[in-house]
Design a protein around this motif. Structure first.
Motif, PDB file in Angstrom:
ATOM      1  N   ALA A  67     -10.373   1.941  -7.487  1.00 17.26           N
ATOM      2  CA  ALA A  67      -9.268   1.376  -8.269  1.00 17.26           C
ATOM      3  C   ALA A  67      -8.835   0.049  -7.643  1.00 17.26           C
ATOM      4  O   ALA A  67      -8.567  -0.931  -8.343  1.00 17.26           O
ATOM      5  CB  ALA A  67      -8.104   2.357  -8.331  1.00 17.26           C
ATOM      6  N   LEU A  68      -8.801   0.015  -6.307  1.00 19.17           N
ATOM      7  CA  LEU A  68      -8.418  -1.232  -5.631  1.00 19.17           C
ATOM      8  C   LEU A  68      -9.458  -2.329  -5.883  1.00 19.17           C
ATOM      9  O   LEU A  68      -9.111  -3.486  -6.144  1.00 19.17           O
ATOM     10  CB  LEU A  68      -8.247  -0.993  -4.127  1.00 19.17           C
ATOM     11  CG  LEU A  68      -7.013  -0.174  -3.744  1.00 19.17           C
ATOM     12  CD1 LEU A  68      -6.980   0.083  -2.237  1.00 19.17           C
ATOM     13  CD2 LEU A  68      -5.737  -0.884  -4.176  1.00 19.17           C
ATOM     14  N   VAL A  69     -10.735  -1.940  -5.803  1.00 19.94           N
ATOM     15  CA  VAL A  69     -11.796  -2.918  -6.083  1.00 19.94           C
ATOM     16  C   VAL A  69     -11.611  -3.501  -7.488  1.00 19.94           C
ATOM     17  O   VAL A  69     -11.681  -4.720  -7.703  1.00 19.94           O
ATOM     18  CB  VAL A  69     -13.187  -2.247  -5.961  1.00 19.94           C
ATOM     19  CG1 VAL A  69     -14.282  -3.158  -6.507  1.00 19.94           C
ATOM     20  CG2 VAL A  69     -13.468  -1.892  -4.512  1.00 19.94           C
ATOM     21  N   TYR A  70     -11.333  -2.606  -8.434  1.00 20.80           N
ATOM     22  CA  TYR A  70     -11.116  -3.017  -9.827  1.00 20.80           C
ATOM     23  C   TYR A  70      -9.948  -4.008  -9.904  1.00 20.80           C
ATOM     24  O   TYR A  70     -10.051  -5.076 -10.523  1.00 20.80           O
ATOM     25  CB  TYR A  70     -10.848  -1.749 -10.649  1.00 20.80           C
ATOM     26  CG  TYR A  70     -10.708  -1.908 -12.147  1.00 20.80           C
ATOM     27  CD1 TYR A  70     -10.641  -3.160 -12.757  1.00 20.80           C
ATOM     28  CD2 TYR A  70     -10.653  -0.783 -12.964  1.00 20.80           C
ATOM     29  CE1 TYR A  70     -10.509  -3.255 -14.135  1.00 20.80           C
ATOM     30  CE2 TYR A  70     -10.528  -0.886 -14.336  1.00 20.80           C
ATOM     31  CZ  TYR A  70     -10.448  -2.125 -14.916  1.00 20.80           C
ATOM     32  OH  TYR A  70     -10.310  -2.220 -16.274  1.00 20.80           O
ATOM     33  N   VAL A  71      -8.842  -3.657  -9.233  1.00 25.26           N
ATOM     34  CA  VAL A  71      -7.665  -4.533  -9.266  1.00 25.26           C
ATOM     35  C   VAL A  71      -8.009  -5.909  -8.697  1.00 25.26           C
ATOM     36  O   VAL A  71      -7.669  -6.946  -9.279  1.00 25.26           O
ATOM     37  CB  VAL A  71      -6.500  -3.903  -8.473  1.00 25.26           C
ATOM     38  CG1 VAL A  71      -5.378  -4.913  -8.288  1.00 25.26           C
ATOM     39  CG2 VAL A  71      -5.997  -2.662  -9.183  1.00 25.26           C
ATOM     40  N   VAL A  72      -8.714  -5.909  -7.560  1.00 25.86           N
ATOM     41  CA  VAL A  72      -9.048  -7.190  -6.921  1.00 25.86           C
ATOM     42  C   VAL A  72      -9.899  -8.045  -7.862  1.00 25.86           C
ATOM     43  O   VAL A  72      -9.643  -9.240  -8.046  1.00 25.86           O
ATOM     44  CB  VAL A  72      -9.791  -6.943  -5.588  1.00 25.86           C
ATOM     45  CG1 VAL A  72     -10.409  -8.237  -5.074  1.00 25.86           C
ATOM     46  CG2 VAL A  72      -8.836  -6.348  -4.567  1.00 25.86           C
ATOM     47  N   ILE A  73     -10.895  -7.416  -8.496  1.00 23.87           N
ATOM     48  CA  ILE A  73     -11.754  -8.183  -9.414  1.00 23.87           C
ATOM     49  C   ILE A  73     -10.954  -8.701 -10.600  1.00 23.87           C
ATOM     50  O   ILE A  73     -11.075  -9.852 -11.000  1.00 23.87           O
ATOM     51  CB  ILE A  73     -12.920  -7.309  -9.919  1.00 23.87           C
ATOM     52  CG1 ILE A  73     -13.865  -7.015  -8.763  1.00 23.87           C
ATOM     53  CG2 ILE A  73     -13.674  -8.010 -11.046  1.00 23.87           C
ATOM     54  CD1 ILE A  73     -14.965  -6.065  -9.120  1.00 23.87           C
ATOM     55  N   ARG A  74     -10.098  -7.823 -11.128  1.00 26.91           N
ATOM     56  CA  ARG A  74      -9.361  -8.238 -12.314  1.00 26.91           C
ATOM     57  C   ARG A  74      -8.457  -9.424 -12.032  1.00 26.91           C
ATOM     58  O   ARG A  74      -8.243 -10.279 -12.879  1.00 26.91           O
ATOM     59  CB  ARG A  74      -8.546  -7.059 -12.852  1.00 26.91           C
ATOM     60  CG  ARG A  74      -8.213  -7.227 -14.317  1.00 26.91           C
ATOM     61  CD  ARG A  74      -7.544  -6.012 -14.860  1.00 26.91           C
ATOM     62  NE  ARG A  74      -6.282  -5.753 -14.201  1.00 26.91           N
ATOM     63  CZ  ARG A  74      -5.306  -5.037 -14.748  1.00 26.91           C
ATOM     64  NH1 ARG A  74      -5.473  -4.511 -15.932  1.00 26.91           N
ATOM     65  NH2 ARG A  74      -4.190  -4.827 -14.113  1.00 26.91           N
ATOM     66  N   ARG A  75      -7.926  -9.481 -10.795  1.00 30.68           N
ATOM     67  CA  ARG A  75      -7.016 -10.576 -10.471  1.00 30.68           C
ATOM     68  C   ARG A  75      -7.780 -11.821 -10.004  1.00 30.68           C
ATOM     69  O   ARG A  75      -7.187 -12.877  -9.846  1.00 30.68           O
ATOM     70  CB  ARG A  75      -6.039 -10.147  -9.373  1.00 30.68           C
ATOM     71  CG  ARG A  75      -5.381  -8.837  -9.703  1.00 30.68           C
ATOM     72  CD  ARG A  75      -4.315  -8.494  -8.702  1.00 30.68           C
ATOM     73  NE  ARG A  75      -3.066  -8.300  -9.384  1.00 30.68           N
ATOM     74  CZ  ARG A  75      -2.075  -9.185  -9.418  1.00 30.68           C
ATOM     75  NH1 ARG A  75      -2.184 -10.325  -8.772  1.00 30.68           N
ATOM     76  NH2 ARG A  75      -0.982  -8.925 -10.083  1.00 30.68           N
ATOM     77  N   SER A  76      -9.076 -11.689  -9.762  1.00 33.99           N
ATOM     78  CA  SER A  76      -9.838 -12.839  -9.283  1.00 33.99           C
ATOM     79  C   SER A  76     -10.153 -13.791 -10.436  1.00 33.99           C
ATOM     80  O   SER A  76      -9.887 -13.483 -11.599  1.00 33.99           O
ATOM     81  CB  SER A  76     -11.140 -12.360  -8.645  1.00 33.99           C
ATOM     82  OG  SER A  76     -12.018 -11.933  -9.668  1.00 33.99           O
ATOM     83  N   HIS A  77     -10.729 -14.913 -10.091  1.00 33.52           N
ATOM     84  CA  HIS A  77     -11.112 -15.866 -11.136  1.00 33.52           C
ATOM     85  C   HIS A  77     -12.188 -15.288 -12.037  1.00 33.52           C
ATOM     86  O   HIS A  77     -12.239 -15.583 -13.222  1.00 33.52           O
ATOM     87  CB  HIS A  77     -11.583 -17.171 -10.503  1.00 33.52           C
ATOM     88  CG  HIS A  77     -10.485 -17.907  -9.811  1.00 33.52           C
ATOM     89  ND1 HIS A  77      -9.368 -18.350 -10.477  1.00 33.52           N
ATOM     90  CD2 HIS A  77     -10.297 -18.232  -8.515  1.00 33.52           C
ATOM     91  CE1 HIS A  77      -8.549 -18.934  -9.630  1.00 33.52           C
ATOM     92  NE2 HIS A  77      -9.074 -18.871  -8.426  1.00 33.52           N
ATOM     93  N   VAL A  78     -13.048 -14.462 -11.455  1.00 32.11           N
ATOM     94  CA  VAL A  78     -14.067 -13.797 -12.270  1.00 32.11           C
ATOM     95  C   VAL A  78     -13.391 -12.936 -13.338  1.00 32.11           C
ATOM     96  O   VAL A  78     -13.749 -12.977 -14.515  1.00 32.11           O
ATOM     97  CB  VAL A  78     -14.991 -12.930 -11.383  1.00 32.11           C
ATOM     98  CG1 VAL A  78     -15.867 -12.020 -12.239  1.00 32.11           C
ATOM     99  CG2 VAL A  78     -15.853 -13.809 -10.509  1.00 32.11           C
ATOM    100  N   GLY A  79     -12.372 -12.178 -12.911  1.00 31.06           N
ATOM    101  CA  GLY A  79     -11.645 -11.337 -13.858  1.00 31.06           C
ATOM    102  C   GLY A  79     -10.965 -12.164 -14.926  1.00 31.06           C
ATOM    103  O   GLY A  79     -10.958 -11.810 -16.114  1.00 31.06           O
ATOM    104  N   THR A  80     -10.381 -13.284 -14.507  1.00 30.81           N
ATOM    105  CA  THR A  80      -9.711 -14.164 -15.468  1.00 30.81           C
ATOM    106  C   THR A  80     -10.715 -14.695 -16.485  1.00 30.81           C
ATOM    107  O   THR A  80     -10.453 -14.695 -17.683  1.00 30.81           O
ATOM    108  CB  THR A  80      -9.056 -15.350 -14.733  1.00 30.81           C
ATOM    109  OG1 THR A  80      -8.371 -14.854 -13.592  1.00 30.81           O
ATOM    110  CG2 THR A  80      -8.088 -16.071 -15.631  1.00 30.81           C
ATOM    111  N   ALA A  81     -11.864 -15.140 -15.986  1.00 28.98           N
ATOM    112  CA  ALA A  81     -12.881 -15.675 -16.895  1.00 28.98           C
ATOM    113  C   ALA A  81     -13.360 -14.592 -17.860  1.00 28.98           C
ATOM    114  O   ALA A  81     -13.509 -14.838 -19.055  1.00 28.98           O
ATOM    115  CB  ALA A  81     -14.055 -16.228 -16.096  1.00 28.98           C
ATOM    116  N   LEU A  82     -13.561 -13.372 -17.334  1.00 26.26           N
ATOM    117  CA  LEU A  82     -14.020 -12.279 -18.187  1.00 26.26           C
ATOM    118  C   LEU A  82     -12.993 -11.955 -19.270  1.00 26.26           C
ATOM    119  O   LEU A  82     -13.345 -11.637 -20.393  1.00 26.26           O
ATOM    120  CB  LEU A  82     -14.299 -11.035 -17.343  1.00 26.26           C
ATOM    121  CG  LEU A  82     -15.616 -11.058 -16.584  1.00 26.26           C
ATOM    122  CD1 LEU A  82     -15.644  -9.986 -15.511  1.00 26.26           C
ATOM    123  CD2 LEU A  82     -16.784 -10.869 -17.537  1.00 26.26           C
TER     124      LEU A  82
END
Lengths: 236, 336, 290
Positions: free
Chosen positions: B186-201
């Protein structure tokens, strides 16, 4: 810095661009002129990779015609869309951050703030780009996004359209400022002859997908063939 | 447990989304430890372990759906590959179980590489292509009996070890381990979602051209999400295998592992991180405790009804309902 | 050896007729609404169980179940349409999940009502073998195949010539333009779902008379129908028929030369091969990339 050599685009049986060739030296502001449907946006699409073209597009000494869309942004080709296309579900600042991280390959929040300031979007930095911006703000965001990718070449598709004359004058000054500030080469699609004459050092005219004139704005607009294709379309 | 798990979400005060998320997560974590403190029955702990396995699977499904924009009807493929790979590594090559589990996840990732061509397909075609893959893996596991034991299954492979005095093969130990894995991912998911990759996705879903034209390689980002989603599903498949100590193709690659995460994630709200987790616990307990006692055979009909009603009435799931009932701060209002 | 191959080819073609009916129903609903109805196979299954119900309760031939199946499946298909039509946001994704959920509901409802046993017709007339030289077929298989051909002909005529059929085609090719012409898309979509339901009714009964059904069959049929539309595209009836026959042949040959356990695998592999190497389908269907 950009050289087009026999660029041709066909959609099914329709030839949207046929054998278009010209060259843009570093630092020029080039006006791209022609009636609606002449192929101006298609030319932008083929330079930025949105449509497949045949021929050669040499940018900074490399043929980029086979590069996919996202790679063109990374080599330094930035563009705006005539109808602004903000990235949905993202704030204005996030729009720029994505453009910077993926287009320029680095993250520099200070520079994003600078771009926001230059493009007068600071007050809307955290607003949702797709829903909270007025049309002129969206057009400025288009340019800001393109700038965030740190382009060498900026393709501007009718960014001045729909502005009344004072606003247009201010915006032209803004474009000159960007040109100087970021050391850009600019191609701008624009209908208004006076604007082209004032802003650009050179103009290229497309009609029915073919290049029909290339020269200083004065030369181009003195050309009877250009005026014939042109009268009645925009400069009424 | 089921209704108390969803309560703090409803009662949490308005605030910034980060603080809110952390508070929520911490609250749930504390709640999750309650069964250990009060000494829940082995039966109850067993149910909760299975619910958390499903939670991990639902999280992996939602990550692919929310960040990657892809609906998968075949997560059983990753779950089963992770389970078999880990069990076989531990049994045949004596790989320590706690190492075999993440390697099982990697094998699931490897199996998802075979699905990369499917990424260029649009919605329903991707969904069905991945379903086809799940079937193929199930049949392969049955047919390759020299490796997998075939339809008879695998029975003798090592269970979880004892670490720092905590016997992970005991119910309480397994529970802590699975819970830790759910929290970690869940933490990994949160980190990705808040990253630029997550923003772009987030942008790609509705503005593909606009996103690509500024330099985002949408296919590569989606690929990463598929690989990660497969890894997570594989890890939970492996965990489950070592906990129950038994594998057969029809179980490890069962359609249940494709269907349940969809129901859990949609029920909880697949656009959030906590939604799939809470949804999995609620749905699993509902299915096992309520539905099964009402309708011993065909109890899934109730899950189908829950899923259909959720899509029609609350397509954003429980978390969407919570957000509607308890709106966030004014700042978010202005943005919405 | 030759007889085995011939027999496999023959059986493959015969089952292909029923597969085509299933796939055409899916394609029709897809054409009208641009959604994949993941519960379509379950509608077929429902019809098959109506045949079982009529046969087991009255002793009548399964084909006497046609009126009952038309009513039950028609109503189910109509309800399905009304539910799908309620979806407003993220239509593609949510309609997939919704129809998937309805599929689960139907499968389990059938499981509850009819148990998980494998069912097939007990009619001696339908199960009688008919020989054509070296190859054999059950009478039920032949009747089902002829029925499928006739229905495809009727459907072809209906789409080509009737006012509704034309409107269905107009809506599938250009919804906005069809609306401008005064066509009410909701009405056309309803009709498409009802016709899809009717095709499912016939397909289900035919399947019951020539093969075996159990609750899990519905899901497998949806997948098969989807595979066929990938092979053929959703554009033409002959294309769908050829795709269906190809799937039937692949399955039959796999059963003959490998094992029946690999039957589904063969279909899936065929599906993936076509999807990846001929993304426009065998007969040049429309693009399906994102």
């Amino acid at each position: 810095m950009l050289k087009l050599d026999a660029v041709t685009v066909r959609f099914g049986g329709l030839t949207a661009l046929s054998d278009v060739s010209f060259e843009i030296p570093q630092g020029e502001i080039l006006g791209l002129v022609g009636p609606n449907g002449a192929g101006k946006t298609t030319l932008f699409n083929s330079i930025s990779g949105l449509v497949k073209a045949r021929g050669q597009i040499t940018f900074d000494g490399k043929n980029v015609i086979r590069l996919p869309l996202h790679r063109r942004a990374r080599v330094g080709i930035g563009r705006t869309f005539q109808i602004p296309q903000p990235m949905h579900h993202l704030s204005v600042r996030e729009n720029l951050a994505v453009a910077q991280v993926f287009g320029a390959g680095r993250y520099d929040p200070k520079r994003i703030d600078e771009i926001l300031t230059v493009m007068e979007l600071s007050h809307k930095a955290d607003a949702d780009a797709a829903s909270a911006l007025a049309l002129q703000e969206l057009k400025r965001l288009e340019i800001a996004k393109a700038l965030a990718t740190e382009p060498k070449l900026l393709l501007l598709d009718e960014v001045l359209a729909g502005l009344e004359s004072n606003a247009k004058r201010t915006f032209m000054l803004k474009l000159r400022e960007l040109h100087r500030l970021f050391g850009l080469t600019i191609v701008i699609v624009e209908h208004d002859i006076e604007t082209i004459s004032e802003l650009c050092t050179r103009a290229v005219v497309l009609n029915f997908g073919q290049l029909i004139a290339d020269g200083t704005p004065a030369e181009v607009f003195a050309n009877p063939a250009v005026m014939e294709s042109y009268t009645g379309t925009a400069h009424a | 447990m089921s209704h108390s798990a969803s309560h703090p979400a409803a009662g949490s005060p308005a605030g910034s989304s980060t603080a809110r998320g952390i508070a929520l997560g911490a609250g749930l974590l504390v709640l999750a430890l309650v069964p250990l403190m009060v000494g829940a029955s082995p039966y109850m702990l067993g149910l909760l372990i299975s619910a958390l396995i499903l939670a991990g699977l639902a999280l992996s499904w939602a990550l692919l759906g929310n960040l990657g924009g892809m609906v998968s009807f075949g997560h059983a493929a990753f779950f089963g590959v992770g389970a078999y790979a880990s069990a076989l590594l531990a049994a045949r090559l004596n790989v320590p179980v706690l190492l075999a589990i993440p390697i099982g996840g990697l094998f699931a990732t490897l199996s998802s590489l075979a699905m990369l061509p499917a990424l260029r397909l649009s919605g329903p075609y991707f969904a069905l292509a991945i379903l086809a893959y799940a079937q193929i893996f199930r049949i392969l596991a049955t047919e390759l009996d020299w490796l997998t034991g075939g339809a008879a299954g695998l029975q003798r492979f090592p269970s979880l070890p004892t670490v720092f005095g905590l016997d992970l093969s005991e119910r309480a130990g397994s529970y802590v381990l699975v819970l830790a894995c759910v929290v970690l991912f869940a933490l990994v998911y949160v980190v990705i979602r808040r990253s630029h990759v997550g923003t772009a996705l987030r942008a790609i879903a509705e503005s593909e051209d606009a996103t690509r034209v500024v330099g985002v390689n949408a296919t590569v980002l989606k690929t990463w999400m598929l690989l990660l989603s497969a890894f997570i599903a594989g890890v939970f498949g492996a965990l489950n295998a070592h906990i129950i100590g038994f594998l057969e193709p029809d179980y490890a690659f069962s359609g249940i592992w494709s269907v349940m995460p969809i129901i859990a994630a949609v029920f909880g709200g697949y656009r959030t991180v906590l939604g799939p987790i809470v949804g999995a616990v609620v749905i699993y307990l509902f299915d096992q405790v309520v539905a099964k006692s009402l309708i011993p055979v065909g109890h899934q009909i109730l899950l189908g009804i829950v899923l259909a009603v959720m899509v029609l009435v609350a397509p954003n799931g429980l978390s969407g309902l919570v957000a509607r009932l308890f709106p966030r701060s004014e700042k978010h209002h202005a943005e919405a | 050896m030759t007889e085995l191959v011939l027999q496999a080819l023959f059986s493959g073609v015969l089952i292909g007729g029923v597969y085509a009916l299933v796939a055409l129903g899916l394609a029709l609903a897809f054409g009208a609404m641009r959604i994949i109805n993941l519960a379509h196979g379950e509608l077929v299954l429902l019809a098959a169980y109506m045949a079982y119900l009529v046969e087991s309760r009255t002793g009548l031939d399964p084909y006497f179940a046609i009126p009952l199946a038309l009513i039950v499946v028609g109503v189910a298909s109509w309800i399905l349409f009304l539910l799908v039509d309620r979806i407003k946001d993220h239509r593609e994704l949510n309609s997939l999940i919704l129809t998937f959920a309805i599929g689960i509901i139907l499968t389990n409802a059938i499981l509850l009502l009819f148990a998980s046993d494998v069912r097939t017709t007990s009619s001696a007339f339908l199960q009688d073998a008919v020989s054509f030289g070296d190859v054999y077929a059950m009478r039920g298989e032949l009747i089902a195949f002829v029925l499928a051909l006739v229905l495809m002909g009727v459907l072809w005529w209906w789409l080509k010539s009737s006012w509704y059929g034309r409107a269905v085609r107009a809506v599938s090719s250009n919804r906005g333009a069809a609306q401008l012409m005064g066509i009410n898309p909701t009405r056309i979509e309803t009709v498409s779902f009802l016709v899809a339901g009717a095709l499912a009714s016939f397909a289900g009964i035919a399947l019951y008379t020539m093969s075996v059904v159990q609750p899990a069959t519905g899901h497998a049929l949806t997948v098969k129908a989807f595979i066929i539309t990938v092979l053929a595209g959703v554009g033409s009836i002959p294309g769908v028929f050829l795709g269906a026959v190809l799937l039937g042949l692949t399955e039959a040959l796999t059963v003959t030369f490998a094992s029946s356990a690999l039957q589904e695998l063969a279909g899936m592999v065929l599906f993936l091969l076509v999807l990846f190497f001929m993304p426009n389908g065998l007969f040049g269907a429309r693009a399906r990339r994102g």
